[in-house]
Design an enzyme around this catalytic site. Structure first.
Site, PDB file in Angstrom:
ATOM      1  N   CYS A 151       0.882  -1.350  -0.073  1.00  0.00           N
ATOM      2  CA  CYS A 151      -0.129   0.046  -0.079  1.00  0.00           C
ATOM      3  C   CYS A 151       1.054   1.181   0.098  1.00  0.00           C
ATOM      4  O   CYS A 151       1.668   1.525   1.028  1.00  0.00           O
ATOM      5  CB  CYS A 151      -0.822   0.014   1.189  1.00  0.00           C
ATOM      6  SG  CYS A 151      -2.014   1.583   1.429  1.00  0.00           S
ATOM      7  N   GLY A 152       0.782   2.023  -1.023  1.00  0.00           N
ATOM      8  CA  GLY A 152       1.656   3.291  -1.200  1.00  0.00           C
ATOM      9  C   GLY A 152       1.601   4.144  -0.187  1.00  0.00           C
ATOM     10  O   GLY A 152       2.730   4.572   0.628  1.00  0.00           O
ATOM     11  N   ASN A 153       0.232   4.488   0.060  1.00  0.00           N
ATOM     12  CA  ASN A 153      -0.070   5.369   1.382  1.00  0.00           C
ATOM     13  C   ASN A 153       0.443   4.863   2.642  1.00  0.00           C
ATOM     14  O   ASN A 153       0.751   5.648   3.510  1.00  0.00           O
ATOM     15  CB  ASN A 153      -1.221   6.164   1.300  1.00  0.00           C
ATOM     16  CG  ASN A 153      -1.406   7.279   0.240  1.00  0.00           C
ATOM     17  OD1 ASN A 153      -0.483   7.929  -0.468  1.00  0.00           O
ATOM     18  ND2 ASN A 153      -2.525   7.440  -0.393  1.00  0.00           N
ATOM     19  N   GLU A 179     -10.764   1.153  -4.542  1.00  0.00           N
ATOM     20  CA  GLU A 179      -9.789   0.299  -3.903  1.00  0.00           C
ATOM     21  C   GLU A 179     -10.351  -1.134  -3.740  1.00  0.00           C
ATOM     22  O   GLU A 179     -11.365  -1.275  -3.185  1.00  0.00           O
ATOM     23  CB  GLU A 179      -9.142   0.913  -2.753  1.00  0.00           C
ATOM     24  CG  GLU A 179      -8.312   2.080  -3.101  1.00  0.00           C
ATOM     25  CD  GLU A 179      -7.200   2.112  -2.038  1.00  0.00           C
ATOM     26  OE1 GLU A 179      -6.938   1.263  -1.404  1.00  0.00           O
ATOM     27  OE2 GLU A 179      -6.982   3.314  -1.468  1.00  0.00           O
ATOM     28  N   CYS A 219      -4.961   7.105  -3.332  1.00  0.00           N
ATOM     29  CA  CYS A 219      -4.407   5.820  -3.254  1.00  0.00           C
ATOM     30  C   CYS A 219      -3.074   5.887  -3.705  1.00  0.00           C
ATOM     31  O   CYS A 219      -2.912   6.536  -4.984  1.00  0.00           O
ATOM     32  CB  CYS A 219      -5.286   5.008  -4.363  1.00  0.00           C
ATOM     33  SG  CYS A 219      -4.529   3.338  -4.548  1.00  0.00           S
ATOM     34  N   GLY A 220      -1.889   5.755  -3.002  1.00  0.00           N
ATOM     35  CA  GLY A 220      -0.579   5.838  -3.436  1.00  0.00           C
ATOM     36  C   GLY A 220      -0.224   5.090  -4.758  1.00  0.00           C
ATOM     37  O   GLY A 220       0.305   5.401  -5.510  1.00  0.00           O
TER      38      GLY A 220
END
Length: 271
Positions: free
Chosen positions: A77-79, A199, A209-210
């Site tokens: 998960c980017g964020n 998502e 969303c990263g």
């Protein structure tokens, strides 16, 4: 259920919010899917898009494990990566520069106050010829995996897109064996785009969303000649995506906010 006092933090990364646990003493095994799903509920739990466990690592400063709001563990998960880097620094585990691991990669990260820059996995499994969603009249961007799968569509007016309905339909299309996140992108300039994402695992639109920002930027680079660094405007705030020509160095950066800290008094029974 048994009662206890489990400390946690609630962190928001441009509107993508997470519950974080310091799991270096192995409070959780990672099999607590139902519990994670319960505490992510907005009205009856803490409320979040996902849960992050910060754990010990033998090859980096620490390890990140990420669980979507549905309780299932995801590769990345980017964020969430930006959030756990911020929190590890807040806890005094690392300095401003660090290296941590996720299921998908090793990540370098750097923090300046509440601004976090994280190196992300190299985009892979490209498919720019897939044609899912053509019936809506939008231009197809394509599919790419940035730790997790993403499908990108280019639209003219992002405000007119029914993201929850259309995103849900495409996310469950049989073409995607393990499902996919769905990104709706409106180009604003050669270095700027707007993004809304449905998502997978949260099963609705999120404020940011990263990995979706990265997927949208790199596909726009290949199909629309957009240039890095790319400013990505999400409903929850602005992210920046930077990358080299071969996508060997891909970075995500933006602000992170520690919303509050607290204690959870109910934990699942051990097996």
């Amino acid at each position: 259920m048994k009662l206890s006092n489990i400390p946690f933090a609630k962190i928001s990364a441009t509107g993508n919010d997470f519950i974080l646990f310091d799991n270096r003493t192995q409070i959780f095994s990672g099999r607590e899917s139902e519990y994670f799903r319960t505490i992510c509920q907005r009205r009856t739990g803490v409320g979040a898009d996902g849960v992050i466990l910060l754990e010990n690592s033998k090859r980096a400063d620490f390890r990140m494990r990420y669980f979507n709001a549905d309780g299932n563990e995801a590769e990345m998960c980017g964020n969430g990566a930006r959030s756990v880097a911020f929190w590890a620094h807040y806890l005094g585990i690392v300095d401003e520069k660090m290296c941590f691991e996720s299921q998908s990669a090793l990540h370098r990260a750097e923090i300046k106050e509440n601004w976090v820059r994280v190196q992300m996995p190299t985009p892979e499994a490209w498919n720019l010829n897939i044609r899912i969603g053509e019936e809506y009249g939008w231009e197809i961007g394509g599919f790419v995996r940035v730790g997790v799968p993403h499908y990108v569509l280019f639209v003219d007016d992002l405000e007119q897109v029914d993201v929850p309905t259309i995103g849900h339909s495409i996310r469950h299309d049989s073409a995607f064996v393990h499902g996919t996140n769905v990104d709706f992108v409106q180009l604003l300039s050669p270095q700027k785009l707007r993004l809304r994402t449905y998502e997978r695992g949260v099963e609705t639109e999120t404020l940011s969303c990263g990995t979706g920002a990265i997927a949208s930027a790199v596909i726009a680079y290949r199909k629309k000649n957009i240039r890095p660094p790319v400013e990505v405007q999400a409903p929850g705030g602005i992210l920046w995506v930077d990358f080299d020509r071969d996508f060997k160095e891909v970075f995500l950066e933006g602000s992170v906010t520690l919303v509050f800290e607290g204690k959870l008094f109910i934990v699942p029974e051990r097996d």
